[in-house]
Write a protein that holds these residues in place. Structure first.
Motif, mmCIF file in Angstrom:
data_model
loop_
_atom_site.group_PDB
_atom_site.id
_atom_site.type_symbol
_atom_site.label_atom_id
_atom_site.label_comp_id
_atom_site.label_asym_id
_atom_site.label_seq_id
_atom_site.Cartn_x
_atom_site.Cartn_y
_atom_site.Cartn_z
ATOM 1 N N ALA A 1 56.718 3.265 -52.732
ATOM 2 C CA ALA A 1 57.150 3.965 -51.960
ATOM 3 C C ALA A 1 56.556 4.144 -50.397
ATOM 4 O O ALA A 1 55.335 3.837 -50.527
ATOM 5 N N LYS A 2 57.401 4.620 -49.516
ATOM 6 C CA LYS A 2 56.873 5.082 -48.117
ATOM 7 C C LYS A 2 56.925 6.427 -48.132
ATOM 8 O O LYS A 2 57.789 7.256 -48.428
ATOM 9 N N VAL A 3 55.634 7.202 -47.930
ATOM 10 C CA VAL A 3 55.356 8.607 -48.052
ATOM 11 C C VAL A 3 54.931 8.946 -46.549
ATOM 12 O O VAL A 3 54.174 8.196 -45.766
ATOM 13 N N SER A 4 55.507 10.107 -46.119
ATOM 14 C CA SER A 4 55.074 10.842 -45.096
ATOM 15 C C SER A 4 53.744 11.383 -45.157
ATOM 16 O O SER A 4 53.797 12.348 -45.996
ATOM 17 N N LEU A 5 52.955 11.333 -44.335
ATOM 18 C CA LEU A 5 51.607 11.989 -44.289
ATOM 19 C C LEU A 5 51.349 12.741 -43.158
ATOM 20 O O LEU A 5 51.801 12.662 -42.204
ATOM 21 N N THR A 6 50.412 13.886 -43.549
ATOM 22 C CA THR A 6 49.979 14.632 -42.473
ATOM 23 C C THR A 6 48.335 14.550 -42.577
ATOM 24 O O THR A 6 47.872 14.253 -43.554
ATOM 25 N N ALA A 7 47.840 15.610 -41.910
ATOM 26 C CA ALA A 7 46.347 15.791 -42.079
ATOM 27 C C ALA A 7 45.735 16.322 -43.489
ATOM 28 O O ALA A 7 44.881 16.336 -43.904
ATOM 29 N N ALA A 8 46.841 17.294 -44.060
ATOM 30 C CA ALA A 8 46.673 17.880 -45.206
ATOM 31 C C ALA A 8 46.761 16.645 -46.348
ATOM 32 O O ALA A 8 47.671 15.814 -46.215
ATOM 33 N N ALA A 9 46.113 16.944 -47.540
ATOM 34 C CA ALA A 9 46.422 15.846 -48.626
ATOM 35 C C ALA A 9 47.673 16.001 -49.219
ATOM 36 O O ALA A 9 48.345 17.153 -49.335
ATOM 37 N N THR A 10 48.301 14.964 -49.589
ATOM 38 C CA THR A 10 49.557 14.910 -50.008
ATOM 39 C C THR A 10 49.146 14.447 -51.620
ATOM 40 O O THR A 10 48.651 13.476 -51.738
ATOM 41 N N VAL A 11 49.604 15.247 -52.589
ATOM 42 C CA VAL A 11 49.448 14.982 -54.195
ATOM 43 C C VAL A 11 50.443 14.246 -54.661
ATOM 44 O O VAL A 11 51.801 14.861 -54.582
ATOM 45 N N LEU A 12 50.438 13.023 -55.164
ATOM 46 C CA LEU A 12 51.260 12.453 -55.862
ATOM 47 C C LEU A 12 50.741 12.101 -57.267
ATOM 48 O O LEU A 12 49.626 12.200 -57.795
ATOM 49 N N ALA A 13 51.694 11.752 -58.286
ATOM 50 C CA ALA A 13 51.581 11.308 -59.586
ATOM 51 C C ALA A 13 52.572 10.370 -60.057
ATOM 52 O O ALA A 13 53.525 10.406 -59.721
ATOM 53 N N ALA A 14 52.054 9.557 -60.892
ATOM 54 C CA ALA A 14 52.711 8.638 -61.639
ATOM 55 C C ALA A 14 53.062 9.089 -63.097
ATOM 56 O O ALA A 14 51.830 9.142 -63.721
ATOM 57 N N THR A 15 54.077 9.523 -63.205
ATOM 58 C CA THR A 15 54.530 10.289 -64.603
ATOM 59 C C THR A 15 55.593 9.402 -65.225
ATOM 60 O O THR A 15 56.363 8.790 -64.588
ATOM 61 N N ALA A 16 55.515 9.701 -66.460
ATOM 62 C CA ALA A 16 56.776 9.255 -67.260
ATOM 63 C C ALA A 16 57.873 10.085 -67.200
ATOM 64 O O ALA A 16 57.898 11.344 -67.617
#
Length: 199
Positions: free
Chosen positions: A69-84
């Motif tokens: 995917a394409k994710v919009s980022l900022t200076a703060a951390a973006t938390v992502l996860a691969a989940t079922a």
């Protein structure tokens, strides 16, 4: 699998691609085909036990690439996860509810789970119908080793049907008869018997 991404400077969009080859077989039930990308609140890094930190927001991905995917980022951390997810291309693995036709219970001291399901039988011609119930008890599988009889029942591990049998019996009416009087006619036997006495 949970991870974070952030912009090195400013803000922008970045392509995220997760390779599941190292953990695709971590679980059964078509686990790899059910994986998808979600975004979690930032607090999931520090207090993941809180309900508000477990809210999953699906990330927009292409149909054939659920982990890209394409994710919009900022200076703060973006938390992502691969989940079922509960379903995927290999099938639907959503947990089914217990049938309302059966009953279940949990034994407090052992933690054994019991489930019973009654089987409907046709009404008999006469008398009471037999009761047939399929029963399951998780404790029946405890302490089974190579030195014990580990053969399961005909229903499967933990299941039993009890000892149920039915039989039918028929009776015939008996007619009383008066025995015939003994015969007074002499019995003739042998060539030397008198002909006059045998008439």
């Amino acid at each position: 699998m949970m991870f974070t991404v952030r912009a090195a400077a400013g803000a922008g969009a970045v392509g995220v691609d997760v390779d599941p080859s190292t953990f695709r077989n971590a679980y059964g039930g078509g686990y790899a085909s059910r994986l998808r990308l979600v975004q979690l609140p930032a607090c999931a890094l520090d207090t993941p036990e809180l309900a508000k930190c477990q809210v999953q927001t699906p990330v927009s991905t292409a149909l054939a690439t659920p982990l890209s995917a394409k994710v919009s980022l900022t200076a703060a951390a973006t938390v992502l996860a691969a989940t079922a997810d509960a379903s995927g291309t290999s099938g639907d693995y959503t947990a089914t509810s217990l049938s309302p036709g059966g009953s279940w219970s949990v034994t407090g001291n052992t933690g054994a789970f019991g489930y019973s399901y009654p089987i409907a039988v046709p009404p008999p011609i006469s008398g009471a119908a037999p009761g047939i119930t399929l029963s399951y008890n998780s404790a029946s599988q405890d302490a089974r080793t190579l030195g014990t009889n580990n053969q399961s029942s005909w229903l499967g591990d933990g299941w039993s049907s009890g000892k149920t049998s039915s039989s039918a019996a028929s009776s015939r009416a008996r007619t009383s008869r008066t025995p015939a009087p003994p015969s007074t006619t002499p019995t003739c036997a042998g060539a030397a018997a008198s002909v006059s006495r045998c008439r």
